[in-house]
Design a protein around this motif. Structure first.
Motif: not given
Length: 820
Positions: A682-683, A692-698
Motif C-alpha cells: 500500500g505504501r 485506490h489500490e493503495a487505500a485498499l491495502h492500507l
C-alpha cells in the motif's frame, strides 16, 4: 452410428429450442450415419447441412424409425440383450462419478470425508494420454496391480482429466453383456467402467472388438494375478487358475501396471500433502505401500471388531487388543510372543473368557497374522518372530474413550521396557491417561534407582507450561537432598513468578553441588532486577562451564549497554559452538559499525543453518550497497520458504528506484501469506500514485494491526477526495504519536478543525518534529505571539538541518504577520 439432426444442447449444431428433450431424443430426430459423415455434418461445414436436407436423407438411411433401439436392427450389435429405453440418461458424467461408488476404497474419516486427498502418481500423464486416445478411437485401457495399490483411484483421476464429460456405464455383477449393449445404444460420449474385472462375467475378445468399432472407450481394473501368465502370451486363460482375461482381450488392451510400492517422488508428494491421513501413511507404512496403508485401516478394524464373538476369533482379537494397548503405553518396538500371550489373557477374560469358546493360541496368531489388504495384517511380522500392530489402527482409528488400557498392561509394559527412555515413555503416558497407576510406576522407577527418568518427566512438565503439576510431581517423588531435583523445583517456581522461592531453591541446588544452577540463579536475579549480582553469577557460571552461561551473559551485557563486554561474551559462547551466539555477535558488531567482523560472524552462522542470521546478513549487504549479493541472499531465503525476504527484497528494489520489481516482491510476500505485506504494498502504491489500490491495502494493513499506517492511508484518502475520512485517520495517527500525521492533518483541516489542528501540531512540536515546529512558529507569529515564535525560531536555527534553515530564511518575520 446414431447422429442427432437437431443438437440436444443449446449452442449445438441445428439446435431448436422449441423441441422438448423427449423429441430431441426421439426417433424423428435421429439419423444413422457412418462415423466420418457424422463428423462432417457437425464439423466446420455444418451450415451446408440444414435440418431439411438431413430429414430428406432419413428414408434412405434406414433403420431410423421407432425401432432404432432394437439391437437386431443395427449392424454389428451384440444380439439377444435389449437395454432399457434411454437407460443412459441416469448415468453420471465422469467428472461427477462418486469415487466410493466407482470402487475406490475408503480410509479413516477426516473432516467428514472418508476419501483421502489424491496424491499425483508418476503414471498420471501416461494413463491420461491412453484414455484420451481411447476416447477418440475406442479401445480398452486396463490398470492392473496388487490388492490395495490404488488402481481404482488412479483410473478415476485419469478419467476425470481425459474424459470428464463422458457418461459412465458402471457394470453390475453378471450384467456385462447387457452393459455392452447399453453403451452401444447411448447417443452421448460414454465410457464403459469395469472396476474389479475379476468380479464380472468373462469378457471376450469379440466384445472388445465390437466396442472399439463403435469407438467406445473401456476403462477396467484387475488384480495382476488374474492376467494370463506372461510366459504364454498367446495362450487363453484356460489352464491358469487365477486368470479371468484371455490373451485375446489382453492383446487388444493398453495395459498399465501400478506398483504397490510408491516411488521416492510419490513418497515426497505424500509427505507434503495437505491431508494428515496421507502424511501419516507416508511416514508409517512399510515398503512404501501408501495406498494399501490408507485403505487397510477401516477394513482391518472391521475384521477385528467382528472377531469378538462365539464362533469368531476372540483369542485372536484379544491378541490384537493387547498389542495395540502395549503400543499405546509407549512400547512401540516389535512385541515378543510371550508378552502378547500374557497380555491378551486380560482382555479375553474381560470379554467373557471361555464362554466365547476361544480358538487355540496357534490358530489365533495365524488369524491375526493373515494378510487382509495387500501386505497388511492386524499383526505385522517383525524380526526374530516378534510382531507389531498395524500402525493405522493406532494412529488413524477413531478414538475409543471407553477402551482404557488394562491396568496390568502398564506394569507389563514397564517391565518389558528395554531402556530408560522407553520406561519414561510408559510412565509419562500413564501419568496422562491413568494417574493413579502412574504414581506406582514412578515409585517402581525410583526404587530401581532410575531417578533421571523422574527428573526428565518433571522437566517435560515445566517445558509444557505445567509448572504446578511439576511441583506436585517433585514434592511426591523428589529426595530433598537431590541437587537436580532442587534445581527443577527452582525452575518450576520461576515459571510461576514465585521468584523469592525460586532463588532460595536455586541457592540450595548450588550448595548441594549443581554448578548449572548458578546460571539459573543469575537468570532469576536478572528477573528480579538485581542486575549487578546477576552479572556476577553469570560470570561464575560461565567460568564453571555452565551451559548457555556465556550466551546469557552476553544478552544481559548488551541490554545494559556494555557492548564491548557483550561482544567478548558472545565470542566465548560462539567458540563453544553456540550458533545463536554467533548470530547475536554479528548483529551487535553490525550495530557498532564493525561491518567486516559482523559479516564474518553472520556468514559463519548462516553456514551452520541459521536462517535468521542469513536474513541479517542479507540486510547488512543491502546496507553496504552490495546489491547483487543482497539479492542473492534474499533469493536463497525465499527458496527456504522465508516469505519475509520478499519484503526486504522489495525494499531493496524500491531504494534502487526499481518500482516494478519492488511491487512484484511485495505482491509475492502477500501471496505467501504475510499480512504486513499489505502495508508495504500500500505504501509503495501510494508513492506510485495508485491511490485506490493503495487505500485498499492500507486499510487491510490497519485491520491486521500494523502500525505506521495512518499517515499513508490518510494521504491516500486525501488524494481520493475522501477528506473527512482522511481527517479522521490522520487525527487518530497524530494522537497516537505520529508527528508527520499531525502535519498532514494541518494540510486538510478547515476552520472548524482549528483547535484540533493547533493541539496536534503542538503535540508534535513538543516531540521535536521540525515540520510541526515550523508550522507552530508561523501560527504564533500570525497570532502576534512574537516572543514565543522567536523561541521556536531559535530552536529551529540551532538544529543544524539545512532544509529547515532554508524554510526559516524564506519565512522571515514581519511587523504584522508572517507569510511563507
Amino acid at each position: 452410428m446414431i447422429a442427432h439432426i437437431r443438437a440436444q444442447r443449446p449452442g449445438g449444431k441445428r439446435h431448436d429450442p422449441s423441441w422438448t428433450r423427449e423429441q430431441l431424443d426421439g426417433p424423428e430426430n435421429l439419423l444413422l450415419l457412418c462415423p466420418p459423415h457424422h463428423k462432417v455434418i457437425d464439423g466446420a461445414g455444418a451450415d451446408a447441412y440444414p435440418v431439411e436436407l438431413l430429414e430428406s436423407w432419413k428414408p434412405n438411411r434406414a433403420p431410423t424409425t421407432g425401432d432404432w433401439q432394437d439391437p437386431h436392427l443395427i449392424e454389428g450389435t451384440t444380439a439377444g440383450h435389449r437395454p432399457a429405453p434411454a437407460a443412459w440418461r441416469s448415468w453420471p458424467a465422469v467428472a461427477e462419478l462418486d469415487a466410493l461408488a466407482a470402487g475406490v476404497r475408503p480410509s479413516w474419516e477426516h473432516g467428514g470425508d472418508s476419501l483421502p486427498a489424491y496424491v499425483p502418481r508418476d503414471l498420471d500423464q501416461h494413463l491420461t494420454d491412453l484414455l484420451a486416445i481411447a476416447g477418440a478411437q475406442g479401445g480398452m485401457v486396463l490398470v492392473t496391480g496388487d490388492t490395495g495399490c490404488g488402481k481404482s483411484r488412479l483410473a478415476l483421476e485419469a478419467a476425470r482429466r481425459a474424459l470428464p464429460d463422458h457418461l459412465v456405464c458402471q457394470v453390475p455383477n453378471g450384467g456385462l453383456q447387457a452393459a455392452i449393449t447399453a453403451v452401444v445404444h447411448c447417443p452421448e460420449p460414454r465410457l464403459l467402467w469395469l472396476d474389479g474385472l475379476e468380479h464380472h462375467d468373462r469378457l471376450q475378445g469379440p466384445d472388445i472388438a465390437e466396442l472399439r468399432r463403435w469407438r467406445i472407450p473401456v476403462l477396467a481394473t484387475v488384480h495382476a494375478q488374474h492376467l494370463p501368465p506372461p510366459t504364454a502370451p498367446h495362450a487363453t486363460a484356460a489352464g491358469h487358475a487365477g486368470a479371468v482375461l484371455s490373451a485375446g482381450v489382453v492383446g487388444q488392451a493398453s495395459i498399465v501396471f501400478l506398483d504397490r510400492a510408491w516411488s521416492p517422488a510419490e513418497m515426497q508428494r505424500a509427505r507434503t500433502a495437505a491431508d494428515p491421513r496421507v502424511q501419516d501413511a507416508a511416514d508409517q507404512c512399510t515398503h512404501r505401500g501408501v495406498s494399501e496403508f490408507l485403505s487397510a485401516g477401516p477394513a482391518l478394524r472391521a475384521a477385528w471388531q467382528a472377531a469378538w464373538r462365539v464362533g469368531g476369533n476372540p483369542r485372536g482379537a484379544a491378541l490384537v487388543r493387547g498389542a495395540l494397548d502395549l503400543a499405546r503405553t509407549g512400547l512401540r518396538g516389535p512385541l515378543p510372543d510371550d508378552l502378547l500371550t500374557r497380555t491378551h489373557r486380560y482382555y479375553l477374560a474381560d470379554a467373557g473368557g471361555d464362554l466365547l469358546r476361544p480358538e487355540p493360541l496357534e490358530e489365533a496368531f495365524a488369524w491375526a497374522d493373515g494378510s487382509r489388504v495387500g501386505m497388511t495384517s492386524l499383526l505385522q511380522p517383525a524380526a526374530s518372530g516378534a510382531r507389531r500392530p498395524f500402525a493405522s489402527l493406532l494412529d488413524d482409528a477413531p478414538s475409543q474413550p471407553s477402551e482404557s488400557i488394562h491396568p496390568l498392561v502398564w506394569f507389563e509394559a514397564l517391565g518389558s521396557a528395554r531402556d530408560t527412555r522407553t520406561a519414561w515413555a510408559v510412565a509419562s503416558n500413564a501419568q496422562r491417561e491413568q494417574p493413579s497407576i502412574a504414581s506406582r510406576l514412578w515409585r517402581i522407577l525410583r526404587e530401581a534407582g532410575l531417578t533421571p527418568v523422574l527428573w526428565h518427566q518433571a522437566a517435560i512438565l515445566i517445558q509444557d507450561d505445567r509448572a504446578e503439576e511439576a511441583l506436585r510431581f517433585l514434592s511426591e517423588h523428589a529426595d530433598p537432598a537431590d541437587a537436580f531435583a532442587r534445581r527443577l523445583t527452582a525452575l518450576a517456581l520461576s515459571e510461576l513468578d514465585r521468584l523469592d522461592e525460586a532463588e532460595t531453591a536455586c541457592r540450595e541446588a548450588h550448595a548441594l553441588g549443581d554448578t548449572d544452577s548458578l546460571a539459573d540463579l543469575a537468570q532469576i536475579l536478572a528477573q528480579r532486577g538485581h542486575l549487578d549480582e546477576a552479572e556476577r553469577f553469570f560470570r561464575r557460571a560461565a567460568r564453571a562451564g555452565a551451559h548457555n552461561a556465556w550466551f546469557n551473559l552476553g544478552v544481559l551485557l548488551a541490554d545494559r549497554g556494555k557492548t564491548r563486554q557483550a561482544i567478548h561474551a558472545y565470542k566465548q559462547a560462539a567458540s563453544a559452538g553456540d550458533r545463536d551466539a554467533l548470530a547475536n555477535l554479528g548483529r551487535l558488531l553490525a550495530s557498532t559499525g564493525k561491518t567486516r567482523a559482523a559479516e564474518a560472524a553472520l556468514r559463519q552462522a548462516t553456514d551452520l543453518g541459521d536462517l535468521e542470521a542469513q536474513l541479517d546478513l542479507a540486510n547488512l549487504l543491502k546496507r553496504l550497497r552490495r546489491t547483487d549479493e543482497a539479492v542473492q541472499a534474499y533469493q536463497r531465503l525465499i527458496e527456504h520458504g522465508d516469505a519475509r525476504a520478499w519484503i526486504n527484497l522489495g525494499n531493496l528494489h524500491a531504494d534502487n528506484d526499481q518500482p516494478g520489481q519492488a511491487e512484484h516482491a511485495y505482491r509475492q510476500a502477500l501471496q505467501a501469506g504475510l499480512p504486513i505485506a499489505h502495508y508495504y504494498l500500500g505504501r509503495h502504491l501510494a508513492a506510485e500514485q495508485h491511490w485506490h489500490e493503495a487505500a485498499l491495502h492500507l486499510r487491510r494493513a490497519a485491520n491486521t494491526g500494523a502500525t505506521d499506517v495512518g499517515l499513508h492511508l490518510g494521504l491516500a484518502l486525501k488524494e481520493l477526495g475522501e477528506t473527512q475520512e482522511a481527517k479522521n485517520v490522520l487525527s487518530a495517527a497524530a494522537r497516537a504519536g505520529e508527528p508527520l500525521a499531525a502535519v498532514a492533518f494541518a494540510t486538510v483541516a478547515d476552520e472548524a478543525d482549528e483547535d484540533e489542528r493547533r493541539a496536534l501540531l503542538h503535540q508534535a512540536a513538543s516531540g521535536g518534529d521540525l515540520d510541526a515546529m515550523v508550522l507552530v512558529m508561523l501560527d504564533l507569529e500570525h497570532s502576534g505571539h512574537r516572543q514565543l515564535a522567536e523561541d521556536f525560531r531559535w530552536r529551529l536555527a540551532v538544529c543544524g538541518d539545512s532544509v529547515t534553515a532554508a524554510v526559516l530564511a524564506a519565512c522571515s518575520p514581519s511587523p504584522t504577520a508572517a507569510v511563507c
